[in-house]
Structure formats: structure tokens, C-alpha cells
Design a protein around this motif. Structure first.
Motif, mmCIF file in Angstrom:
data_model
loop_
_atom_site.group_PDB
_atom_site.id
_atom_site.type_symbol
_atom_site.label_atom_id
_atom_site.label_comp_id
_atom_site.label_asym_id
_atom_site.label_seq_id
_atom_site.Cartn_x
_atom_site.Cartn_y
_atom_site.Cartn_z
ATOM 1 N N ILE A 75 0.229 -1.731 -0.120
ATOM 2 C CA ILE A 75 -0.195 0.051 0.164
ATOM 3 C C ILE A 75 0.727 0.672 0.294
ATOM 4 C CG2 ILE A 75 -1.344 1.123 1.093
ATOM 5 C CD1 ILE A 75 -2.685 -1.302 2.435
ATOM 6 N N ALA A 92 -6.865 4.908 2.089
ATOM 7 C CA ALA A 92 -5.965 3.247 1.319
ATOM 8 C C ALA A 92 -6.791 2.461 2.196
ATOM 9 C CB ALA A 92 -4.664 3.665 1.321
ATOM 10 N N GLU A 93 -7.352 2.415 3.112
ATOM 11 C CA GLU A 93 -7.851 1.327 4.149
ATOM 12 C C GLU A 93 -8.992 1.875 2.880
ATOM 13 O OE1 GLU A 93 -7.016 0.109 6.805
ATOM 14 O OE2 GLU A 93 -8.125 -0.631 7.614
ATOM 15 N N GLN A 95 -9.486 1.662 -0.062
ATOM 16 C CA GLN A 95 -9.503 0.740 -1.570
ATOM 17 C C GLN A 95 -9.247 -0.769 -1.155
ATOM 18 O OE1 GLN A 95 -6.246 3.660 -1.733
ATOM 19 N NE2 GLN A 95 -8.306 5.534 -2.583
ATOM 20 N N TYR A 96 -8.333 -0.479 -0.307
ATOM 21 C CA TYR A 96 -7.901 -1.921 0.543
ATOM 22 C C TYR A 96 -9.527 -2.796 0.706
ATOM 23 C CZ TYR A 96 -6.409 -4.981 4.354
ATOM 24 O OH TYR A 96 -5.572 -5.627 5.353
ATOM 25 N N GLY A 130 -10.006 -1.886 -5.246
ATOM 26 C CA GLY A 130 -9.253 -0.900 -5.003
ATOM 27 C C GLY A 130 -9.177 0.103 -6.011
ATOM 28 N N VAL A 156 -13.438 5.801 2.579
ATOM 29 C CA VAL A 156 -13.022 4.545 3.636
ATOM 30 C C VAL A 156 -14.012 4.175 4.813
ATOM 31 C CG1 VAL A 156 -12.041 4.193 5.772
ATOM 32 C CG2 VAL A 156 -10.607 5.721 3.806
ATOM 33 N N ALA A 261 -3.625 -0.517 -3.365
ATOM 34 C CA ALA A 261 -4.324 -1.560 -2.071
ATOM 35 C C ALA A 261 -5.480 -2.050 -1.570
ATOM 36 C CB ALA A 261 -4.770 0.511 -1.487
ATOM 37 N N GLY A 285 -3.670 0.626 6.261
ATOM 38 C CA GLY A 285 -4.222 1.438 4.951
ATOM 39 C C GLY A 285 -3.959 2.801 5.422
#
Lengths: 360, 511
Positions: A75, A92-93, A95-96, A130, A156, A261, A285
Motif C-alpha cells: 500500500i 487507502a484503507e 481501497q484495501y 481498489g 473509507v 491497496a 491503509g
């Protein structure tokens, strides 16, 4: 009187050594924190940094280093591209999580069929999930000039709601006795992201993370696109003069970080976590943001920072269970690391001068 | 002249690696205009910063009317009666004139009283200025007046002016000189920093010349030829750029009906600009800063795009193309702002060579950068244009302004452009380097390139241009042959003195 003086040339030595200094200061400040909580600071720091690597149960913890470090690195590499260009993907969290949902969903769609094509399809689906999630802030920014920090961050929470929804509904294990969560992919051979070498923690996600490190290094140092990313971050006006298309750059940076991610999420869901469940997101993320900066947005730095961060995660857990340290104290400890790093960052571009105050 | 106001003796200030001032001594008399002359990097700024209390000397003494003078900070210098107008204005665009003046005062009076004081001073000294106008809307000349009035309100004994005329039209220079002469007649001393020799000859009573931090001579400017002063300044005989025989070819650049909205709130709108430049020709574009120079450069470089046929190169529409597509067609540009626009400050010179050189020097293959080729190109620029730097791996910001300017111009010239647009090519560059930059532009034109040189240095434009035009509030004046233009005509083309309608110099005001 303390004065800051801008350096003519950024100091290379300090750029390389500030992360180490930051780690040391964090140990000291963290030690004080733990002492204030009534714990032996030396024991606590030792538990966090020593125990996982060389302690009695190191044979169990060492592979965990890769298991936890892999997604962080994957990531953080994606994020670092955007951060270099001044494009701030904070989500990113989300998308993760979306990568995990899409990847696992794609795999489960074939259940119980066995085929060697299923895992590659899951990888693509995870990356796509993602990527799509990151394209939302990207397109909004490009079309309407919205702030990607806010949009990506808010997404998120949308992703977390979606995760809860699919865990309880769409992807719920029909044979799961009503528990919120999908089938266990570890028991579905075609979809299982198994360890490549048993007992090392090395799975496909870790391999992808290492590949991402190399690719990112090549991109930033050898390719014109990487040059344009760095140029945009350092001097946006010069970048326009150099003919960089900001729209394309935003789409590329956010898209890449989203896809990586998503990949991390998919590998986690099909490997170490094994399933999509309501508490799947554990903050990789967000921690990856720290990892990216701790690694000075440099691919090799991120590799090392990811492993260090994984160490504090694992060590923190040991400290929690062995010494009864509160989880919040460990998070503060990790936060301190970023805090001190950013503070010390100043020193690479400025030098401190202790000037005597006007003697006249 | 009743005596010595400020006496400087043996001032020395060293920075790591460079002695900015080396035992400099001179006196400023009461009521004289004293010129401080020198190239960039000669130590003028350091010297006045010591007088103004911004920098402390390593050794040496100053005496102010016979008493020891060592201001620890600007506040103390101001209390003694030293005021300074900086080259770069420190004004807030969004505030009005009176608010800006109040911000610089220790103890500002009520806004209404201040506005009245500003009006009084501005009339007394012939500096037309309305205290209620927003600074963002003012011309560079008017902004300078804000700074001057801010100083005059302190009733200074010594007024330091750092390169004040670099942003003014000839008519505005005239107004400024009247003001300075009036101040002088009232007994105020002026320390006037410049490298423009003709102005020093008309204005100043006495000149001190600095070279490499040392006082290399003093003279009475009115009795010394500009050439002699220049040679004292440079320490060498000066090469005047030479022009080869003039022959012009086909139209290379054709701008017609170019209009453009600014991208920033205080930018200038370009209004229906027409001009053509032929091969082998240099078009000089004058005008006071902020009248559309940056915007015109952006429209020609491709940073701002317009209708396809607003800009044509060799008959091809390029108005809609971005910078790299234009570079491919041979139109190159060097913007005024070196750090952050023409070059990325924290990147090495090699990386900065790639910044514009990538297309024409063919520095990538399949998107991968040819770093060896780029380094060779950067080294070539450094060598050909005599850029003083330890190596091409140095960050752009570590170079002095003049050296970076040589790099920026050299980088474009060595890509053999067919059309080259430069903005302020010799801004902040020492006389010898400026001459070599001008020579390289002339050589380039002689080789058949069309050159647009935007500059605020009229002497420079007269020296190299074949034809001359001026930008005024985003409009282009008529373009006329440069030979034979008088300074008055040029001034009128530049729009005369901005804000003259409210100007009336009150010669007999209270002294």
C-alpha cells in the motif's frame, strides 16, 4: 535564540539518518510514556523490538513480520507515488477493503469449482476494486476540483459500511452458522493465497510487495513518468512548463495507489485473514501512510519502514498480552514515530543555528 | 552638505565560503545622493543590510553623525532614521494601500489619520497614490510608491533604495527622480543602489563602486563616463555585443488576435495581441512588470492554450498545443521566474536539463530516461555558458541567480530553437554574463531563429532588438523599428506614467 537556516543543498546524510534518529527518540519518548503508565520502560521497549525477532517464540513471530509488513509495503509504495506528486490519497484503507471484497467475491463466485485461473482472476478483481474506489476521488478532483484528501477519507467509511453489509449479506457463508463473514478461503484451494515457502510468511502478497518496490524504484529513477511525478511534487509550475499533464498524473497516481491497496486487501482476505468478515479492516491503509513517510517516500526506505512498522505491531501485541499495556499506548507509540520523523525532516533542508541574541 | 551623516569604516562580513564585504569604507554626507554601484554578488545587499541592522558585521565600525552606530535590528536602525525600500516589495495584494502602510509601522495611527498622512506625503513629494486602493490592482511603479511613502512617514535621515528603477517606465523614473531630488534638497541623504550607469550619472552626487566585496573606487558620476564606471565595476574591459549584418527571412512566429484570461486572480488579461517575428529577427518587448509579460510567455510556450490559429509557427497552428508539442515544432521558451518555473529548485542540474531538453535532445527511449545523455547535455550547457557550479549534480537552488539564469538560457539556446521566447533573460545577472547571454541571443538570430525578448531593461532591448513593442495592461503597442526610437516614444508606448492623472508635484510644499 535558535534560528533555522535553509541549506543550499539538502543534506544527504541527514535524509538517510533522520528515520533512525526518529526511531531512537520514539524509543525514549515511548519509554517515558510506558513509565508513566507504571510499566518498566526497558522491558516494554525490549518486548516491542527484541521479542519478535530474537525472543523465545521468534520462530512464530518472524514470519509474521512478512505477513504484516507485506500489505503495509504494497500500500505504502502506491501511496508514495501520489505523495511525491502532492496528490494525497488518505483513503487507502477503503481501497484495501474494496479490493478484498472484490477479490474474495470473484473467488467465491466460482465456488466450489477448482481451476488455476481462479486466483489470477481474483488478483485482477482485487486490483480493479481498489482502482475503482480510488478513481472516485480522482475523477471528482479532475472534473470538479474537489479535495482528494476529504473524498478519499470519507470513502473509507463508505467502504466499511459496504464491508459490514456484504459480511452479513451477499458474501455470508451459507454454512457459517449465522456468523458474519464469508467462507474461509484458506479451505478453498483455488482461491487460497497460501504461503509460497512454508513457515516463512512469504505469500503472493509479499512477493507482489517486493515487485512493487522494484518497479517503483525503476519508475521513479529511470522513467520519465517518475520524473514527472517528482517534478510535479517539487515545483508544480515547472512541471506545467515541462509539459506535464496534471489530469493524467492525478488519474495515474490515485489509480495506481488504489490498485495496489486493492491488491493488498485481496491477498490479505485470501491468505492470512482467510475470509471477508465484519472486522476485516485493521487499519493497514492508514498505517501505510506512516510507512510511506517513514520510508521517506523512497521505495527501499518503504521496504525497511514497512518491516519496522510490522515489528512494532507484533511487538506491541506481545507487550499488550505479556505486560498488559493498553492498545492505545501502542498506537500512540506508532504515532510518535511519524511525529518525530516529520519534525526531524526539517533538518534535511534547514540547519539549526544557535545565535547569540543582539549584544549591542 | 553640512557634514558626514554616516561613516563606514572597514566593514567586513564573511559567509561560509565567501567574503561578502571585505574592509569596505566610505562616507555618506548629509543631503547627498550616494550611489552604491556593483554587479550582482559584489556585496551591495550585504552592505546595506548591515546598515539597516539585518546583518551584523564581523568587524569594522559605523558612525552616525559622529556617534558609534551598530543597529542590532532594523527597529533600532529605523529609530536612528534609516529607512529602506527593498527591491522586492513586501506588500499584501488583498489589502489596500493604507492597511499595507499600517502593517509596516511600529505604532500605526488611526486608519483615517493615516490615510490623510499618506495623501499629504504623496502630494508633497509628487508620488500620486490613493490610500484606499487595493494593492493587487496597482502597477509595479505604484507599489513602489507605497513602499517609499511607508518610509517617508518615518521621516528618515537616510533613505536606502535597492534597484528602484528596475520596475518603472521612463516617465515614472522621472517622477521618482524628482521626488528624490526634493528629498535631497530637504537634507535627506539617499543611498542609491543600482547597476544602471546612466541613471546614476544623472541622479547621484557621489558613487562608491564595489567589486567582489571590496571598495574598488569612488567617483563623481557626472564627471565619469559610463564606460569607465562599468569597467571599474567589472574589473575588465567590457565586451559590447556585436550584431552581424541584418537580414531577415520568412515569418516564423505569427500571433494574431491572441486574447487570454489570466489563471490567477491578480494576473493580467491578454487583449487581442497581434505581432509577427521573422527568421533572424529579434523582437524586443518592453513594458512595466505585471502588464501581461508572464501571461504572454505562457501563451507562447504552451503552458496556456488558446484558439489554434492565435499562435502560428511557420504557418502551422499551434495555439492549442501544449509545451512539449510546441518544443517538437521548435518553439522554446525561458520564463522569468528561475526557481520554481524555469527550474525545479531541489532537483539537480541534470534533472533540470531534462525538464525542457527531453523532446529536442531526444533524452528518452520508450519512456526511459537516458541519464547519461542528459548529464552530457547538462554538462554541455554548463561548459558553453560558463555556469559556475561544482558539478551538474548540484541542486538548482544552490546556484546564484546569475548562474542559474545562464543555465536556463543556455539550456534553451543549445537546443537550437527556431523560435525562442525569453522573459527577462539577464535579470540579476552580472554585466559580463549579461553581455554573453545577449551575444548568444544575437548569434542565435544570426543563425536564422526568430527571437522574442521580453524585458524590463530598456537598454538591453535597444541593444539587441530589431523591432520594439511594449505591453501595457495586456495590450500590445504598435511594433516599430528599434533603431531611432527616442526614450520618450518608448515611454509612451509603455503607457506613460501609470496614474499620472492624479499627479501634481507640489514643488513649494512645506519643507
Amino acid at each position: 535564540m535558535i534560528k533555522l537556516e535553509k541549506r543550499a543543498q539538502p543534506s544527504r546524510t541527514l535524509a538517510l539518518s533522520t528515520p533512525l534518529i526518529a526511531v531512537v527518540i520514539t524509543m525514549i519518548a515511548g519509554g517515558l510514556l510506558f513509565a508513566a503508565l507504571g510499566k518498566n520502560p526497558f522491558e516494554a521497549i525490549g518486548t516491542i523490538f527484541w521479542e519478535p525477532l530474537f525472543g523465545e517464540f521468534a520462530f512464530y513471530y518472524r514470519p509474521q513480520l512478512l505477513v504484516k509488513g507485506g500489505p503495509l509495503i504494497l500500500i505504502a509504495i502506491g501511496l508514495s507515488l501520489g505523495f511525491r506528486a502532492g496528490i494525497w490519497n488518505i483513503g487507502a484503507e477503503g481501497q484495501y477493503i474494496m479490493g478484498a471484497i472484490c477479490g474474495a467475491g470473484a473467488g467465491l463466485a466460482f465456488y466450489p469449482m477448482e481451476s488455476i485461473f481462479i486466483f489470477p482472476i481474483m488478483i485482477l478483481a482485487g486490483a480493479l476494486g481498489g482502482w475503482v474506489w480510488a478513481m472516485i476521488p480522482a475523477l471528482l478532483k479532475v472534473k470538479f476540483g474537489t479535495n482528494e484528501i476529504l473524498v478519499s477519507l470519507m470513502l473509507v467509511y463508505v467502504a466499511e459500511q459496504l464491508l459490514a453489509s456484504v459480511s452479513l449479506g451477499l458474501l455470508k457463508n451459507p454454512q457459517g452458522f449465522g456468523f458474519p463473514g464469508s467462507r474461509n478461503l484458506q479451505e478453498y484451494a483455488s482461491a487460497h493465497n497460501a504461503e509460497l515457502i512454508t513457515g516463512t510468511g512469504m505469500h503472493w502478497g509479499v512477493l507482489f510487495a517486493f515487485i512493487a518496490v522494484i518497479m517503483s524504484y525503476v519508475l521513479l529513477n529511470k522513467h520519465i513518468l517518475g520524473f514527472n511525478i517528482r517534478l510535479t511534487g517539487e515545483a508544480p509550475r515547472a512541471a506545467r512548463f515541462a509539459g506535464v499533464n496534471p489530469t493524467r498524473l492525478i488519474l495515474f497516481c490515485l489509480g495506481t495507489s488504489g490498485a495496489l491497496a486493492g491488491l493488498a486487501g485481496m491477498f490479505e482476505a485470501s491468505g492470512p485473514a482467510g475470509q471477508i468478515s465484519i472486522d476485516f479492516g485493521v487499519g493497514y491503509g492508514f498505517t501505510a501512510i506512516i510507512v510511506a513517510f517513514l520510508g521517506r517516500l523512497h521505495p527501499v526506505g518503504i521496504l525497511l519502514a514497512g518491516l519496522l512498522m510490522a515489528l512494532t505491531y507484533i511487538g506491541g501485541e506481545i507487550a499488550q498480552s505479556n505486560m498488559g499495556l493498553p492498545a492505545a499506548a501502542i498506537q500512540v507509540f506508532q504515532g510518535m514515530l511519524l511525529f518525530f520523523l516529520l519534525a526531524l525532516d526539517l533538518l534535511t533542508n534547514f540547519r539549526i543555528k544557535f545565535a547569540v541574541k543582539g549584544a549591542a | 552638505m553640512t557634514g558626514t551623516l554616516l561613516s563606514i569604516s572597514g566593514l567586513t562580513k564573511a559567509y561560509p565560503g565567501v567574503v561578502a564585504n571585505d574592509t569596505v569604507s566610505f562616507d555618506i554626507q548629509e543631503g547627498e545622493v550616494h550611489a552604491l554601484l556593483g554587479e550582482n554578488g559584489a556585496g551591495k545587499s550585504t552592505l546595506v543590510k548591515m546598515i539597516y541592522g539585518l546583518v551584523k558585521p564581523d568587524s569594522g565600525t559605523m558612525t552616525w553623525r559622529g556617534e558609534a552606530f551598530a543597529p542590532p535590528e532594523p527597529k533600532a536602525a529605523r529609530a536612528s532614521g534609516v529607512a529602506m525600500v527593498f527591491q522586492h516589495f513586501s506588500l499584501f495584494d488583498a489589502l489596500n494601500v493604507a492597511e499595507n502602510v499600517a502593517l509596516g509601522m511600529e505604532d500605526p495611527p488611526k486608519m483615517r489619520d493615516l490615510a490623510r498622512q499618506i495623501r499629504r506625503v504623496s502630494e508633497a513629494y509628487g508620488l500620486p497614490l490613493d490610500p484606499n486602493r487595493t494593492v493587487g490592482d496597482l502597477s509595479a511603479g505604484e507599489r513602489q510608491r507605497v513602499e517609499i511613502i511607508r518610509c517617508l512617514l518615518q521621516d528618515p535621515k537616510l533613505l536606502i533604495m535597492d534597484e528602484p528603477t528596475s520596475v518603472l517606465t521612463p516617465q515614472e523614473v522621472e517622477i521618482l527622480f524628482k521626488t528624490l531630488n526634493k528629498l535631497k534638497s530637504e537634507g535627506t541623504s539617499i543611498l542609491y543602489i543600482s547597476h544602471k550607469l546612466e541613471e546614476i550619472r544623472t541622479l547621484c552626487d557621489h558613487a562608491t563602486i564595489l567589486r567582489l566585496g571590496k571598495n574598488v573606487g569612488e567617483c563623481v558620476p557626472a564627471e565619469t563616463s559610463a564606460r569607465d564606471m562599468a569597467e571599474l565595476m567589472v574589473g575588465d574591459t567590457l565586451q559590447t555585443p556585436t550584431r552581424s549584418t541584418e537580414k531577415t527571412g520568412d515569418v516564423m512566429l505569427d500571433v494574431s488576435g491572441l486574447s487570454l484570461q489570466p489563471t490567477s486572480p491578480f494576473g493580467t488579461t491578454l487583449k487581442n495581441i497581434h505581432f509577427t517575428v521573422r527568421a533572424g529577427e529579434i523582437l524586443g518587448l518592453g513594458g512595466v512588470a505585471g502588464n501581461g509579460q508572464d501571461e504572454l510567455l505562457a501563451a507562447l510556450s504552451g503552458e496556456s492554450t488558446t484558439w489554434p490559429d492565435a499562435v502560428k509557427v511557420k504557418g502551422r497552428d499551434v495555439g492549442h498545443l501544449g509545451p512539449n508539442a510546441r518544443r517538437e515544432l521548435g518553439i522554446l521558451a525561458a520564463p522569468e521566474e528561475r526557481l520554481g518555473h524555469a527550474a525545479a529548485p531541489d532537483m539537480s542540474l541534470v534533472e533540470n536539463a531534462l525538464l525542457t531538453g527531453l523532446i529536442r535532445k531526444n533524452l528518452t527511449s520508450n519512456g526511459f530516461v537516458d541519464w547519461a545523455g542528459t548529464t552530457a547535455f547538462a554538462d554541455e550547457v554548463i561548459k558553453e555558458f560558463d555556469v559556475r557550479t561544482p558539478g551538474s549534480d548540484r541542486a538548482a537552488r544552490s546556484l546564484s541567480g546569475g548562474n542559474l539564469q545562464k543555465f536556463v538560457i543556455g539550456r534553451e539556446v543549445l537546443q537550437s530553437p527556431e523560435v525562442l521566447v525569453v522573459n527577462q533573460p539577464t535579470w540579476g545577472v552580472d554585466a559580463a554574463a549579461a553581455a554573453s547571454i545577449r551575444q548568444s541571443l544575437l548569434d542565435l538570430a544570426a543563425g536564422g531563429a526568430a527571437i522574442v525578448c521580453i524585458s524590463q531593461d530598456l537598454d538591453e532591448l535597444m541593444e539587441i532588438s530589431d523591432r520594439f513593442g511594449a505591453l501595457n495592461e495586456g495590450r500590445m503597442s504598435d511594433i516599430r523599428p528599434a533603431a531611432g526610437l527616442s526614450i520618450d516614444e518608448i515611454g509612451l508606448m509603455m503607457g506613460g506614467a501609470h496614474g499620472m492623472e492624479v499627479a501634481h508635484i507640489n514643488e513649494g510644499a512645506d519643507a
